[in-house]
Design a protein around this motif. Structure first.
Motif, PDB file in Angstrom:
ATOM      1  N   ALA A  26       3.014   5.880  -2.956  1.00 38.52           N
ATOM      2  CA  ALA A  26       4.180   6.624  -3.435  1.00 38.52           C
ATOM      3  C   ALA A  26       4.193   6.699  -4.962  1.00 38.52           C
ATOM      4  N   ALA A  27       3.861   5.590  -5.622  1.00 36.60           N
ATOM      5  CA  ALA A  27       3.809   5.584  -7.083  1.00 36.60           C
ATOM      6  C   ALA A  27       2.763   6.572  -7.590  1.00 36.60           C
ATOM      7  N   GLY A  28       1.644   6.646  -6.892  1.00 33.46           N
ATOM      8  CA  GLY A  28       0.607   7.608  -7.271  1.00 33.46           C
ATOM      9  C   GLY A  28       1.086   9.049  -7.153  1.00 33.46           C
ATOM     10  N   LEU A  29       1.817   9.338  -6.084  1.00 34.77           N
ATOM     11  CA  LEU A  29       2.358  10.691  -5.919  1.00 34.77           C
ATOM     12  C   LEU A  29       3.367  11.020  -7.017  1.00 34.77           C
ATOM     13  N   LEU A  30       4.202  10.048  -7.366  1.00 27.66           N
ATOM     14  CA  LEU A  30       5.161  10.259  -8.458  1.00 27.66           C
ATOM     15  C   LEU A  30       4.436  10.488  -9.783  1.00 27.66           C
ATOM     16  N   THR A  31       3.364   9.723 -10.012  1.00 24.45           N
ATOM     17  CA  THR A  31       2.567   9.877 -11.230  1.00 24.45           C
ATOM     18  C   THR A  31       1.957  11.276 -11.321  1.00 24.45           C
ATOM     19  N   LEU A  32       1.594  11.823 -10.168  1.00 28.62           N
ATOM     20  CA  LEU A  32       1.022  13.173 -10.125  1.00 28.62           C
ATOM     21  C   LEU A  32       2.075  14.268 -10.284  1.00 28.62           C
TER      22      LEU A  32
ATOM     23  N   GLN B  48       0.821  -1.205   0.000  1.00 27.96           N
ATOM     24  CA  GLN B  48       0.000   0.000   0.000  1.00 27.96           C
ATOM     25  C   GLN B  48       0.859   1.261   0.000  1.00 27.96           C
ATOM     26  N   VAL B  49       1.939   1.247   0.767  1.00 29.51           N
ATOM     27  CA  VAL B  49       2.851   2.396   0.812  1.00 29.51           C
ATOM     28  C   VAL B  49       3.466   2.632  -0.564  1.00 29.51           C
ATOM     29  N   TYR B  50       3.921   1.552  -1.214  1.00 24.44           N
ATOM     30  CA  TYR B  50       4.525   1.679  -2.542  1.00 24.44           C
ATOM     31  C   TYR B  50       3.511   2.172  -3.564  1.00 24.44           C
TER      32      TYR B  50
ATOM     33  N   PHE C 219      -2.934  13.576   5.835  1.00 25.95           N
ATOM     34  CA  PHE C 219      -3.631  13.321   7.087  1.00 25.95           C
ATOM     35  C   PHE C 219      -4.491  12.089   6.919  1.00 25.95           C
ATOM     36  N   LEU C 220      -4.215  11.068   7.698  1.00 24.53           N
ATOM     37  CA  LEU C 220      -4.969   9.819   7.648  1.00 24.53           C
ATOM     38  C   LEU C 220      -5.804   9.731   8.907  1.00 24.53           C
ATOM     39  N   LYS C 221      -7.078   9.615   8.757  1.00 26.02           N
ATOM     40  CA  LYS C 221      -7.994   9.686   9.878  1.00 26.02           C
ATOM     41  C   LYS C 221      -8.148   8.348  10.591  1.00 26.02           C
ATOM     42  N   GLY C 222      -7.038   7.783  11.082  1.00 24.12           N
ATOM     43  CA  GLY C 222      -7.092   6.631  11.953  1.00 24.12           C
ATOM     44  C   GLY C 222      -7.334   5.272  11.325  1.00 24.12           C
ATOM     45  N   ARG C 223      -7.352   5.182  10.006  1.00 19.20           N
ATOM     46  CA  ARG C 223      -7.543   3.869   9.385  1.00 19.20           C
ATOM     47  C   ARG C 223      -7.033   3.896   7.950  1.00 19.20           C
ATOM     48  N   THR C 224      -6.657   2.703   7.471  1.00 17.55           N
ATOM     49  CA  THR C 224      -6.190   2.611   6.088  1.00 17.55           C
ATOM     50  C   THR C 224      -7.311   2.209   5.151  1.00 17.55           C
ATOM     51  N   THR C 225      -8.391   1.661   5.667  1.00 23.78           N
ATOM     52  CA  THR C 225      -9.492   1.196   4.838  1.00 23.78           C
ATOM     53  C   THR C 225     -10.046   2.334   3.995  1.00 23.78           C
ATOM     54  N   GLY C 226     -10.062   2.112   2.702  1.00 26.59           N
ATOM     55  CA  GLY C 226     -10.676   3.092   1.811  1.00 26.59           C
ATOM     56  C   GLY C 226      -9.723   4.104   1.205  1.00 26.59           C
ATOM     57  N   TRP C 227      -8.494   4.213   1.711  1.00 23.15           N
ATOM     58  CA  TRP C 227      -7.603   5.220   1.133  1.00 23.15           C
ATOM     59  C   TRP C 227      -6.868   4.690  -0.094  1.00 23.15           C
ATOM     60  N   LEU C 228      -6.872   3.385  -0.272  1.00 20.01           N
ATOM     61  CA  LEU C 228      -6.365   2.782  -1.499  1.00 20.01           C
ATOM     62  C   LEU C 228      -7.329   1.693  -1.929  1.00 20.01           C
ATOM     63  N   ALA C 229      -7.487   1.534  -3.205  1.00 18.88           N
ATOM     64  CA  ALA C 229      -8.318   0.420  -3.683  1.00 18.88           C
ATOM     65  C   ALA C 229      -7.557  -0.871  -3.451  1.00 18.88           C
ATOM     66  N   ASN C 230      -8.222  -1.859  -2.896  1.00 18.06           N
ATOM     67  CA  ASN C 230      -7.546  -3.126  -2.594  1.00 18.06           C
ATOM     68  C   ASN C 230      -7.390  -3.985  -3.815  1.00 18.06           C
TER      69      ASN C 230
END
Length: 73
Positions: free
Chosen positions: A45-51, A40-42, A62-73
């Protein structure tokens, strides 16, 4: 002195299938392993580089206390 990245990568190498994070998206806690979180971290990071983000840029996230939903699984 070791960096946070080095410490994380060492932990992934030593404990790839151990739980790193536990989340409760609904009615029970579910683990995410060191390998899953590194993926997920990679991807993030790849998304930020793409942008167009470069090493010299400063950004915050800012991550609101959970990883669920911030990246498509």
């Amino acid at each position: 002195m070791r960096t946070l990245i080095e410490l994380f990568e060492t932990s992934v190498a030593k404990f790839p299938n151990n739980p790193l994070l536990w989340e409760k998206p609904k009615d029970r806690y579910l683990p995410s392993t060191y390998l899953e979180i590194r993926r997920q971290v990679y991807e993030f990071a790849a998304g930020l580089l793409t942008l167009g983000l470069k090493k010299v840029n400063v950004s915050g996230y800012f991550l609101k206390g959970r990883t669920t939903g911030w990246l498509a699984n």
